[in-house]
Structures are given as structure tokens and as C-alpha cells.
Scaffold this motif. Structure first.
Motif, short mmCIF file in Angstrom:
data_model
loop_
_atom_site.label_atom_id
_atom_site.label_comp_id
_atom_site.label_asym_id
_atom_site.label_seq_id
_atom_site.Cartn_x
_atom_site.Cartn_y
_atom_site.Cartn_z
N SER B 8 0.93 -1.44 -0.16
CA SER B 8 -0.06 -0.02 -0.19
C SER B 8 0.88 1.44 -0.05
O SER B 8 0.72 2.09 0.80
CB SER B 8 -1.23 -0.05 1.36
OG SER B 8 -0.59 -0.54 2.11
N SER B 10 1.88 4.76 -1.12
CA SER B 10 1.15 6.01 -1.37
C SER B 10 2.24 7.17 -1.56
O SER B 10 3.02 7.11 -0.61
CB SER B 10 0.09 6.32 -0.65
OG SER B 10 -1.06 5.22 -0.66
N ASP B 20 -1.06 5.71 -5.32
CA ASP B 20 -2.38 5.62 -4.29
C ASP B 20 -2.16 3.94 -4.09
O ASP B 20 -2.93 3.36 -4.51
CB ASP B 20 -3.51 6.09 -4.91
CG ASP B 20 -4.66 6.12 -3.80
OD1 ASP B 20 -4.62 5.78 -2.61
OD2 ASP B 20 -5.73 6.27 -4.27
N GLY B 21 -1.89 3.65 -2.75
CA GLY B 21 -1.90 2.41 -2.54
C GLY B 21 -1.49 1.23 -3.42
O GLY B 21 -2.13 0.46 -3.61
N VAL B 22 -0.18 1.38 -3.81
CA VAL B 22 0.15 0.39 -4.90
C VAL B 22 1.02 -0.77 -4.07
O VAL B 22 1.68 -0.64 -3.37
CB VAL B 22 1.00 1.16 -5.87
CG1 VAL B 22 2.09 0.10 -6.47
CG2 VAL B 22 0.36 2.25 -6.74
N THR B 45 6.38 6.14 -8.79
CA THR B 45 6.73 5.13 -8.26
C THR B 45 8.01 4.38 -8.18
O THR B 45 8.58 4.08 -7.10
CB THR B 45 5.57 3.89 -8.80
OG1 THR B 45 4.26 4.20 -9.01
CG2 THR B 45 5.67 2.59 -8.18
N MET B 202 -1.18 0.93 -14.59
CA MET B 202 -1.49 1.81 -13.58
C MET B 202 -2.47 2.81 -14.28
O MET B 202 -2.40 3.31 -15.24
CB MET B 202 -0.15 2.51 -12.97
CG MET B 202 0.59 1.83 -12.02
SD MET B 202 1.80 2.59 -11.39
CE MET B 202 1.00 3.67 -10.18
N LYS B 206 -3.11 4.12 -9.41
CA LYS B 206 -3.35 2.75 -8.79
C LYS B 206 -2.98 1.68 -9.77
O LYS B 206 -3.13 2.18 -11.04
CB LYS B 206 -5.01 2.80 -8.40
CG LYS B 206 -5.59 3.65 -7.31
CD LYS B 206 -7.16 3.05 -7.15
CE LYS B 206 -7.50 3.76 -6.02
NZ LYS B 206 -8.11 5.24 -6.43
#
Lengths: 257, 301
Positions: B8, B10, B20-22, B45, B202, B206
């Protein structure tokens, strides 16, 4: 290695050449113009007929003090302009991303730059100072060598302080112009305050300049020197540590979209 | 064991949530693609994984068997790599190697190998300022690989290149796959299909779809008929639409695209249809939908 890279960069951009040259020129100019002042006036048309003016050749202490004054203005200007981008430019270009993504500590990254900055500035300053002393000896008068050495070192610490501030500003601000402005501004304000209200500013790093002047003129440092020196050194270390800490906390990669 | 795993993860920039919550898991020895439209949070990311920025929440775990600073196991090529232009290509790669902890002898040796690999040996003594875009990209790959990282992270490695440069870099990535794990981001599905084994798609910070390339192909690719005729196909389509062997169709005048579940049955049905036999057919083609359709579907909605 990072230190070596800074050297190569300075060599390739000829900074290693022209910064010392500027300082040496500054160092020579003051004693020489003082010595030939009367002749220069004569060359440029002389004084009006009948005006009797005795132009004294200044003492060695006055000449050295004036030289340091030159270093403090033009010298700082040159150093600041040359190195205002030492971190900021790499940040803006994004070159430091490729460095910091390697297992390199932020401390090494910044201290390498700091060490380089001190080497260049103090090295150039030393050369300029020696040139000034040499011509003063030659043209004006001999002075106490021990006082000159101590005075030079004391002034050098003031330079080290200014350079540390420049590194700090460069690491924390993005605009090089603002780094130069803030750096020079701070130097000027500190110097002015220290000379206007010396009683309030006994701890100020800029007071080191007046201590070195006292040394030339009287052979004695002013009162409160020890504390002043210690405080300046603490300040240098403190700023350096603070810079590393804040730089680490800043996000390196910028938000792209 | 996963080489790198996020939970998760972020990242928030002010009001904007970039990631967001990857949950990513990158396997060792695998080429993973991070796919998504511009602004999906791919670069952010990757920057989080390299440690260039710190996550707002969530964790990143690197394989336990590799101890210490994870940066020493990662090679990174940013989207727009910026070099010290006053260095030569060779100097820069040596510099990068030494930063990563190689001795100067090792660094020189590895630099030579890497410049060979990326084909920059002829230009290694030239100043980087005089390099072309493609050469800089290849230099970037060389410096990312110089310390033999376990994971190479490439941010949009081919986006800025012309078709030839693209092909070269993709070929190079195929060769690299033999030696190391790769994670790369791209907004071009085709590139991902060519080299990657695992794909994460993505969107808006997300991960919307994840899985191996073959899994995605099996799940999302459907047999498709492309039919093109001399005259309008509307009439015929009217008669067959709604029949249960047809999954979806789209008609554009004389062009018909049919997706079906079962090729054999559908082919038999179409070819035996007397009304179809009346039509003056130009083209009759059986193919599979590309993942492009899937990509478009998930990224647009």
C-alpha cells in the motif's frame, strides 16, 4: 571520488585558474597603487598649481587591511558567483539524481563539495594574501611575520564561514541568483553590523576581520577573540550539519506531471 | 522470494495523490513493465523504489538476502538522464561505478564492458555535451548497469527515441534480461508486450491490472474476425446480431469487427451463412484482439 570530480569540474571550467588570478591581482593592486599614488595623481594632470598636499605613503598595516577589504568585496563576489550553483545547478539540471541514486551518502555528497569549496577559496585567498604581503614588503615596509600569518588565518576562517553559508544556501534554494543575493547580502549585513555596533556583535563571525586588523596594527587581537573564534567554528560545523540534515529531508526527484 | 515488494505504497504531493496504495511485487530474473498513460504515477512509483523520494505511507521491502542500502542493488535510468556534460562518456561511467563502490580498477574494467554492450566504445572519449539523444540514453543504461545491480529500473527508456533507437534499446533489454531483473515504465503497450514477462497497468496512481503477459493474453485476448466487403454489411449484421456465439461487434460501414468466444464455431457459422455467401467479401481475417484494446479500455474509463 566525489571530491576528485569537483576538482575535475573546476579544472575543466578554468575556475581553478581564474579565481586565484583574481585574488593575486587584488593582492598586488593595493600595495602598488598605494605606493605610486602620488605618481598616479601626477600622471593624470597633477594637483592644481599652488595646492600643497602631502600624500603620505600608508603603513603596511593599512595596506594589508585595505587588501583584505578588497578580498571581502570583490573576492567574495567572485567566489559567490563562481560557486553559487555548486549544488543548486546540479539540482536544477537533475544531474545529482544519477549521483544520489547510487549508494552515496548525502553527507559525502555535500562534504565533498564543501571541502572543494574551502580548498579553492582558501587556496586562492592564500595566494592573493602572499602576493599582497610580498609587495608590501618590497614597496612599503616590513611587518611582523607572525602577526601576518595569524591575521591571515583568522581572516581565512571568516572566508570559510562565508563559503559554508554559500554551500548551505545553494543546497537549500533552487535559484542560483537568489543564492548569490542572499549570500552576499548576509555577508554585507554581518560586516556592517559588526563594524557599526561591535559591542553587540562580539560573537559575529564578521568580527574576525576586525580582530585580524587589530593584529596588524597593534600586534594584539581585540577582546573577546577566543569566544568569537570558537563560536564561528561551531557555527560553521553547525551550518554544515544542518544543511546535510535539511538536504536529506528534501525530496530529490521533482514531481514530474 | 520477491526481489522487491511494496505494500500500500502511497505518495502525496500537497493535495494531489500521485501514487495511491500500490502493491507491487517484482520477481527476480524477470522483466516487469509498468504500463500506464502519462500522469498515471509511474515515474513517482519508480522514484519511490529507488529511494529518491520517501513514501507518504506504505512500505518497500527489498529481498532480505541482500543486506544494507538498497541503492547498491539498483541501477536506475531516469526518464531524462542528465549527465555532467563536461565529462567524457567513459569518465562518467567510471565515476558512476566508483560511486557505487567499485575500486577504480574494477570500474575501468566494467566501464569497458558496458560501453561495449551499449555500443558506445567509439565515442567513449568524446564529451557528453556532444552526444545525441540516443547515445545519451545508451550511456544512461551503461551507467545504470556498471555496478551489476540486481534490479535495473528504467524510466521510459524508449519514449524519447526514434524508431531505430527504440528497436536498439528494446533489443538491448532483451539481452539484459539474461543477466538481471528489469523494471521499466512505458506508456506504449507494444514495447511492454515485446520484452516483458510481468505487466502492471497503472491509472491515476493505482494499479488496475496486473499479471504475467501470458496470463493477460489468455484472459483478455479474444478471437476476432475482421470482415470487409464491397457493399454495406448492415443488412447481414441485422440477421446475426444477438446470437449467442457473438461476444461483441462493431460495424463501420463496410468494415465489421466481431469478437467471439469460440473461433471454430464462429467460423463455421459465418461461412455457412447463405446470406454471407451472397456478400462480395474483400477480406476475411481471423485474429486476436491485441492487449491495446484492454489497455485503452482500462485507461480510458
Amino acid at each position: 571520488m566525489l571530491f576528485k570530480k569537483e576538482w575535475t569540474e573546476s579544472v575543466r571550467s578554468y575556475k581553478i585558474l581564474w579565481i586565484p588570478v583574481v585574488f593575486i591581482l587584488l593582492g598586488i593592486t593595493q600595495p602598488v597603487t598605494s605606493y605610486y599614488f602620488a605618481d598616479i595623481i601626477g600622471q593624470f594632470g597633477g594637483l592644481p598649481e599652488g595646492a600643497v598636499m602631502d600624500i603620505p605613503i600608508p603603513t603596511g598595516a593599512e595596506v594589508i587591511t585595505a587588501t583584505l577589504g578588497q578580498f571581502g568585496q570583490i573576492g567574495f563576489l567572485v567566489l559567490v558567483l563562481a560557486y553559487m550553483g555548486i549544488v543548486a545547478k546540479e539540482k536544477n539540471h537533475g544531474t545529482q539524481i544519477l549521483v544520489l541514486v547510487k549508494p552515496v551518502s548525502y553527507t559525502n555528497y555535500l562534504t565533498a563539495k564543501w571541502a572543494h569549496l574551502l580548498c579553492i577559496s582558501l587556496g586562492s585567498y592564500a595566494m592573493g594574501y602572499i602576493a599582497a604581503v610580498y609587495y608590501t614588503f618590497l614597496l612599503i615596509e616590513k611587518m611582523v611575520i607572525a602577526d601576518l600569518i595569524y591575521g591571515g588565518i583568522i581572516y581565512g576562517i571568516w572566508i570559510a564561514f562565508v563559503m559554508t553559508v554559500i554551500l548551505c544556501l545553494s543546497a537549500l534554494l533552487n535559484s542560483t541568483a537568489f543564492v548569490a543575493f542572499a549570500g552576499l547580502g548576509l555577508t554585507v549585513v554581518l560586516s556592517l553590523l559588526s563594524s557599526l555596533t561591535p559591542d553587540l556583535m562580539t560573537l559575529s563571525p564578521a568580527m574576525l576581520t576586525s580582530h585580524s586588523q587589530n593584529l596588524y596594527q597593534t600586534g594584539q587581537v581585540g577582546s573577546g577573540f577566543g569566544l568569537n573564534l570558537a563560536f564561528t567554528l561551531v557555527l560553521i560545523i553547525g551550518i554544515l550539519i544542518g544543511t546535510i540534515y535539511l538536504f536529506h529531508k528534501k525530496e530529490i526527484a521533482q514531481h514530474t506531471t | 522470494m520477491e526481489l522487491i515488494e511494496t505494500r500500500s505504497l502511497s505518495k502525496r504531493f500537497g493535495q494531489h495523490i500521485a501514487v495511491d496504495g500500490v502493491n507491487l511485487s517484482i520477481k527476480e530474473g524477470v522483466c516487469t513493465a509498468l504500463l500506464g498513460p502519462n500522469g498515471a504515477g509511474k515515474t513517482t512509483t519508480l522514484n519511490l523504489l529507488t529511494g529518491l523520494i520517501t513514501p507518504s505511507t506504505g512500505t518497500i521491502e527489498f529481498d532480505q538476502s541482500y543486506q544494507g542500502d538498497r541503492r547498491q542493488y539498483i541501477g536506475y535510468l531516469p526518464q531524462y538522464p542528465k549527465f555532467y556534460e563536461w565529462m567524457t562518456g567513459e569518465e562518467f561511467v567510471i565515476f558512476a561505478g566508483e560511486l557505487a563502490g567499485l575500486t577504480s580498477k574494477q570500474a575501468k574494467q566494467r566501464t569497458k564492458e558496458m560501453l561495449d554492450l551499449v555500443g558506445l566504445n567509439d565515442n567513449s572519449k568524446k564529451k557528453i555535451a556532444g552526444y545525441s539523444g540516443g547515445m545519451k540514453q545508451r550511456l544512461g543504461i551503461a551507467q545504470a548497469l556498471v555496478h551489476e545491480p540486481k534490479l535495473v529500473i528504467l524510466d521510459e527508456p524508449v519514449s524519447a527515441l526514434d524508431p531505430l533507437g527504440r528497436k536498439e534499446v528494446l533489443e538491448m533489454m532483451k539481452r539484459l534480461k539474461e543477466h538481471t531483473s528489469i523494471l521499466f515504465s512505458t506508456h506504449v503497450l507494444h514495447d511492454a508486450e515485446q520484452v516483458s514477462d510481468d505487466i502492471f497497468i497503472m491509472k491515476d496512481g493505482k494499479v488496475v491490472i496486473e499479471g504475467s503477459l501470458t496470463h493477460l493474453q489468455n484472459t483478455y485476448q479474444k478471437p476476432t474476425f475482421f470482415i470487409e466487403a464491397e457493399d454495406k454489411l448492415e443488412g447481414w449484421v441485422e440477421t446475426i446480431k444477438g446470437q449467442d456465439w457473438i461476444d461483441q461487434y462493431s460495424l463501420d460501414g463496410k468494415n465489421l469487427t466481431l469478437t467471439v468466444d469460440n473461433v471454430e464455431e464462429a467460423r463455421k457459422r459465418i461461412l455457412k451463412d447463405p446470406m454471407f455467401q451472397e456478400l462480395e467479401i474483400y477480406k476475411f481475417e481471423v485474429a486476436k484482439t491485441s492487449l491495446e484494446d484492454l489497455f485503452m479500455k482500462v485507461t480510458e474509463s
